[in-house]
Design a protein around this motif. Structure first.
Motif, short mmCIF file in Angstrom:
data_model
loop_
_atom_site.label_atom_id
_atom_site.label_comp_id
_atom_site.label_asym_id
_atom_site.label_seq_id
_atom_site.Cartn_x
_atom_site.Cartn_y
_atom_site.Cartn_z
N ARG A 175 -1.37 -5.64 -6.59
CA ARG A 175 -0.13 -5.67 -5.83
C ARG A 175 0.89 -4.76 -6.52
NH1 ARG A 175 3.42 -11.10 -5.57
NH2 ARG A 175 3.36 -10.66 -7.80
N VAL A 176 1.64 -4.01 -5.72
CA VAL A 176 2.67 -3.13 -6.26
C VAL A 176 4.02 -3.57 -5.68
CG1 VAL A 176 3.50 -0.76 -6.45
CG2 VAL A 176 1.04 -1.22 -6.40
N ARG A 177 5.00 -3.78 -6.56
CA ARG A 177 6.35 -4.15 -6.14
C ARG A 177 7.30 -3.01 -6.46
NH1 ARG A 177 6.27 -9.53 -9.50
NH2 ARG A 177 4.67 -8.29 -10.50
N ILE A 178 8.09 -2.62 -5.47
CA ILE A 178 9.04 -1.51 -5.60
C ILE A 178 10.45 -2.08 -5.58
CG2 ILE A 178 9.77 0.71 -4.68
CD1 ILE A 178 6.85 0.73 -5.38
N ALA A 179 11.20 -1.87 -6.64
CA ALA A 179 12.61 -2.27 -6.73
C ALA A 179 13.34 -1.13 -7.43
CB ALA A 179 12.77 -3.59 -7.48
N ASP A 180 13.73 -0.13 -6.66
CA ASP A 180 14.27 1.13 -7.15
C ASP A 180 15.24 0.92 -8.33
OD1 ASP A 180 14.90 3.78 -7.30
OD2 ASP A 180 15.76 3.94 -5.31
N PRO A 181 14.99 1.60 -9.49
CA PRO A 181 13.97 2.63 -9.73
C PRO A 181 12.66 2.09 -10.32
CG PRO A 181 15.43 2.54 -11.61
CD PRO A 181 15.93 1.48 -10.63
N ASP A 220 -5.20 3.23 -3.90
CA ASP A 220 -6.04 2.05 -3.70
C ASP A 220 -5.27 0.75 -3.99
OD1 ASP A 220 -8.37 0.87 -2.88
OD2 ASP A 220 -9.34 0.95 -4.84
N ALA A 221 -4.01 0.69 -3.58
CA ALA A 221 -3.22 -0.52 -3.77
C ALA A 221 -3.68 -1.62 -2.82
CB ALA A 221 -1.73 -0.24 -3.56
N GLU A 222 -3.69 -2.86 -3.29
CA GLU A 222 -4.06 -3.99 -2.43
C GLU A 222 -2.92 -4.35 -1.49
OE1 GLU A 222 -4.40 -8.37 -3.70
OE2 GLU A 222 -6.48 -7.62 -3.76
N ARG A 223 -1.70 -4.37 -2.02
CA ARG A 223 -0.52 -4.71 -1.21
C ARG A 223 0.70 -4.05 -1.83
NH1 ARG A 223 -0.78 -9.77 -1.73
NH2 ARG A 223 1.13 -10.47 -2.76
N VAL A 224 1.63 -3.63 -0.99
CA VAL A 224 2.86 -2.99 -1.47
C VAL A 224 4.05 -3.78 -0.95
CG1 VAL A 224 4.25 -0.88 -1.52
CG2 VAL A 224 1.75 -0.72 -1.43
N GLU A 225 4.91 -4.21 -1.86
CA GLU A 225 6.12 -4.95 -1.51
C GLU A 225 7.32 -4.07 -1.86
OE1 GLU A 225 5.96 -8.57 -3.69
OE2 GLU A 225 4.16 -9.31 -2.66
N ARG A 226 8.11 -3.74 -0.85
CA ARG A 226 9.25 -2.83 -1.04
C ARG A 226 10.54 -3.62 -1.02
NH1 ARG A 226 7.10 2.46 0.76
NH2 ARG A 226 5.02 2.07 1.59
N GLY A 227 11.38 -3.36 -2.04
CA GLY A 227 12.68 -3.99 -2.09
C GLY A 227 13.61 -3.42 -1.03
N PRO A 228 14.74 -4.08 -0.78
CA PRO A 228 15.64 -3.64 0.29
C PRO A 228 16.45 -2.40 -0.04
CG PRO A 228 16.56 -5.52 -0.88
CD PRO A 228 15.19 -5.32 -1.44
N ALA A 229 16.49 -2.00 -1.31
CA ALA A 229 17.41 -0.92 -1.70
C ALA A 229 16.67 0.31 -2.22
CB ALA A 229 18.37 -1.42 -2.78
N VAL A 230 15.49 0.59 -1.67
CA VAL A 230 14.75 1.78 -2.11
C VAL A 230 15.36 3.01 -1.44
CG1 VAL A 230 12.51 2.93 -2.15
CG2 VAL A 230 12.65 0.45 -2.41
N ALA A 231 15.85 3.95 -2.25
CA ALA A 231 16.51 5.14 -1.72
C ALA A 231 15.49 6.01 -0.98
CB ALA A 231 17.17 5.92 -2.84
#
Length: 273
Positions: A175-181, A220-231
């Motif tokens: 799982r990949v979590r994105i919370a800029d940066p 090959d990510a299983e799941r991607v979770e994007r935060g609300p403030a990704v530029a």
């Protein structure tokens, strides 16, 4: 004769040749002596006094009896190509070229645990193969573009939708979590990878005098979770999203793509960024 060098036009490793099927023959000092066009079977001689040496150097690559003569009037791309010394040409770089060099130089004793650089290398190779498949849609790609200070751009993509500096990230079955940066892969500590991707894209933009957008490519990510403030200045894609990028266009004409590609493949372009 042994000093002549034969170089394919668009080598990317794995025995592949993209674009025009040409081989260039150069002298030890980098000057072009001739080129051989496989499609037409013609050897275009630039240095007629080297005719015998050129033909001997090309003999392993020539099929049948070639036509030999002076070159046709060169195009602008031909002139740029002929002026580029093979040692300055980044097109032959394979995906993960910089990592391959590091692993060869600093192999060290056998480790109890696998070297994490090998997973990173595998991710770059998978990403590179996926990006190269876009070339049929009018895109060009370079791998392991060296920047001053030992940094590299994993992949530089030039095509109808613009120029992209691509950072490939090993996310295999995690799982990949994105919370800029910050980007967090699995249970690893979060890293400011979006900031790093922006910085490398800015350096590429300065080198090419063109707009370059940053891409973080999750392999090959299983799941991607994007935060609300990704530029929006960094595109976060998975390898499954690349066909969407291939369909985009409307920014660069084919001649602009070729011009930027030939500028980018010259190592000297990147020396002061």
């Amino acid at each position: 004769m042994a000093g002549l060098r034969v170089t394919p036009v668009h080598g990317h490793g794995y025995g592949r040749t993209h674009g025009q099927a040409r081989l260039y023959v150069s002298l030890p000092d980098g000057r072009a002596a001739a080129w051989y066009d496989r499609d037409t079977g013609r050897v275009s001689l630039l240095l007629d006094d080297r005719r015998a040496e050129v033909l001997a150097a090309l003999r392993p690559y020539v099929v049948g009896e070639p036509t030999v003569g002076p070159p046709p009037v060169p195009t602008r791309s031909d002139l740029v190509r002929l002026s580029l010394h093979p040692d300055d040409d980044l097109a032959p770089n394979r995906p993960g070229e910089a990592l391959l060099g590091d692993l060869d130089r600093y192999a060290g004793p056998r480790r109890l645990r696998p070297d994490p650089r090998r997973r990173e290398l595998a991710a770059q190779q998978l990403a590179g193969a996926a990006l190269e498949r876009l070339e049929g849609a009018g895109w060009r790609v370079l791998h392991s573009v060296p920047l001053p200070g030992a940094a590299t751009i994993d992949h530089l993509l030039v095509g109808p939708a613009g120029v992209y500096a691509v950072r490939s990230l090993d996310a295999r079955r995690r799982r990949v979590r994105i919370a800029d940066p910050l980007v967090t892969v699995g249970r690893a500590a979060p890293l400011p990878l979006l900031r790093d991707a922006r910085h490398r894209a800015e350096r590429a933009s300065f080198a090419l005098a063109a707009a370059v957008r940053a891409v973080l490519l999750l392999v090959d990510a299983e799941r991607v979770e994007r935060g609300p403030a990704v530029a929006p200045d960094v595109r976060v894609l998975t390898d499954r999203d690349l066909p969407e990028l291939a369909r985009a266009g409307g920014v660069l004409k084919p001649a602009d793509v070729e011009s930027l590609y030939w500028t980018a493949r010259d190592r000297r372009t990147w020396l002061r960024v």
